[in-house]
Design a protein around this motif. Sequence first.
Motif, PDB file in Angstrom:
ATOM      1  N   ASN A  74       0.854  -1.190   0.000  1.00  0.00           N
ATOM      2  CA  ASN A  74       0.000   0.000   0.000  1.00  0.00           C
ATOM      3  C   ASN A  74       0.884   1.232   0.000  1.00  0.00           C
ATOM      4  OD1 ASN A  74      -2.931  -0.273   0.304  1.00  0.00           O
ATOM      5  ND2 ASN A  74      -2.350  -1.662   1.978  1.00  0.00           N
ATOM      6  N   ASP A  75       0.572   2.218  -0.809  1.00  0.00           N
ATOM      7  CA  ASP A  75       1.397   3.427  -0.800  1.00  0.00           C
ATOM      8  C   ASP A  75       0.591   4.615  -1.332  1.00  0.00           C
ATOM      9  OD1 ASP A  75       3.640   4.995  -0.459  1.00  0.00           O
ATOM     10  OD2 ASP A  75       4.971   3.674  -1.585  1.00  0.00           O
ATOM     11  N   ASP A  76       0.982   5.816  -0.920  1.00  0.00           N
ATOM     12  CA  ASP A  76       0.419   7.027  -1.520  1.00  0.00           C
ATOM     13  C   ASP A  76       1.193   7.294  -2.805  1.00  0.00           C
ATOM     14  OD1 ASP A  76      -1.464   7.755   0.514  1.00  0.00           O
ATOM     15  OD2 ASP A  76       0.251   8.266   1.773  1.00  0.00           O
ATOM     16  N   LYS A 106      -4.277   6.532  -3.381  1.00  0.00           N
ATOM     17  CA  LYS A 106      -3.722   5.439  -2.582  1.00  0.00           C
ATOM     18  C   LYS A 106      -3.757   4.206  -3.462  1.00  0.00           C
ATOM     19  CE  LYS A 106      -4.733   6.848   2.144  1.00  0.00           C
ATOM     20  NZ  LYS A 106      -3.320   7.154   2.420  1.00  0.00           N
ATOM     21  N   LEU A 117      -2.572   0.037  -4.402  1.00  0.00           N
ATOM     22  CA  LEU A 117      -2.162  -1.281  -3.929  1.00  0.00           C
ATOM     23  C   LEU A 117      -1.487  -1.960  -5.120  1.00  0.00           C
ATOM     24  CD1 LEU A 117      -2.648  -3.315  -1.437  1.00  0.00           C
ATOM     25  CD2 LEU A 117      -4.298  -4.369  -2.972  1.00  0.00           C
ATOM     26  N   GLU A 155      -5.284  -1.708  -7.334  1.00  0.00           N
ATOM     27  CA  GLU A 155      -6.259  -0.762  -6.780  1.00  0.00           C
ATOM     28  C   GLU A 155      -5.681   0.640  -6.786  1.00  0.00           C
ATOM     29  OE1 GLU A 155      -7.771  -3.652  -3.248  1.00  0.00           O
ATOM     30  OE2 GLU A 155      -7.963  -1.488  -2.845  1.00  0.00           O
TER      31      GLU A 155
END
Length: 263
Positions: free
Chosen positions: A6-8, A59, A61, A75
């Motif tokens: 997960n990351d911005d 955000k 994925l 995502e």
Amino acid sequence: MAPPINDDAIVLRTADFSETSMVVTFFTRENGKISCLAKGARRLKNPFDTALDAMNVCKILYYPKNGDVLQLVTEAKLTDRFRVDSTVAIYAGFHVVQLLNYFTENFDPQNELFDLTKIVLNDIVSLDSLCKAASLENPPEKLSRCLLHYELRLLGLVGLAPSLHECVGCSKKVEVSRGAKRIAFGMMDGGVLCANCRPGKRNVVSLSPEALGALQLLASPDERFWKRLQLSQKTLGEIRGVWNQYLAHQMERPVPILRWLKR
Ligand SMILES: [Zn+2]
């Protein structure tokens, strides 16, 4: 398969990959720049909706892959949409992501640069109504100031900032008080030059003390310094002239958008 991450992320660019898929280049906060395959992103009904448009912040994925191959993004949820009406603001946004893409390497995280870019994109969106009233040749002063600050800080964070306070030859402090003489700026040397170090140097331009003083404030990370500045057309024009040359020199090619940013 390695677990997903997960990351911005800021969307830098997209390119069609197949009839239904796209390749998206993101600048992520924790993992730096990555290129991802977004399966199905070109379908009318797709899982990403409009999150993958350039300049958006979302955000994501994704599944990491080893080596120099595409990651797989599954995502993307929109956090900040880059929604603007004016052509000036669209140009400014493209300019920002183009520079960010150029000056960063894959998998080299730079949190501060991520946050700085998010802020400037937000600033462009909130200045959009001002931009609408401006002609293309004439971006509003506030926008010019935001972009110059961004460019100076970006180059600082990637280690390419010019020396604006001390001579690049001998480290002597340069005088920028009112009434001081014009100051030599060496494009190839990467900063200001004192009278002793100036002779024999190639590709040197000169800056008024006002323009150099403004550049020093614009390069400051502290917004109290650069947000209060009010730059005259004359000073802005002078700064843009010199700064565009410096940027083009660092990029080893002219940037088409820079012509628009003459002032
Ligand atoms: Zn010197």
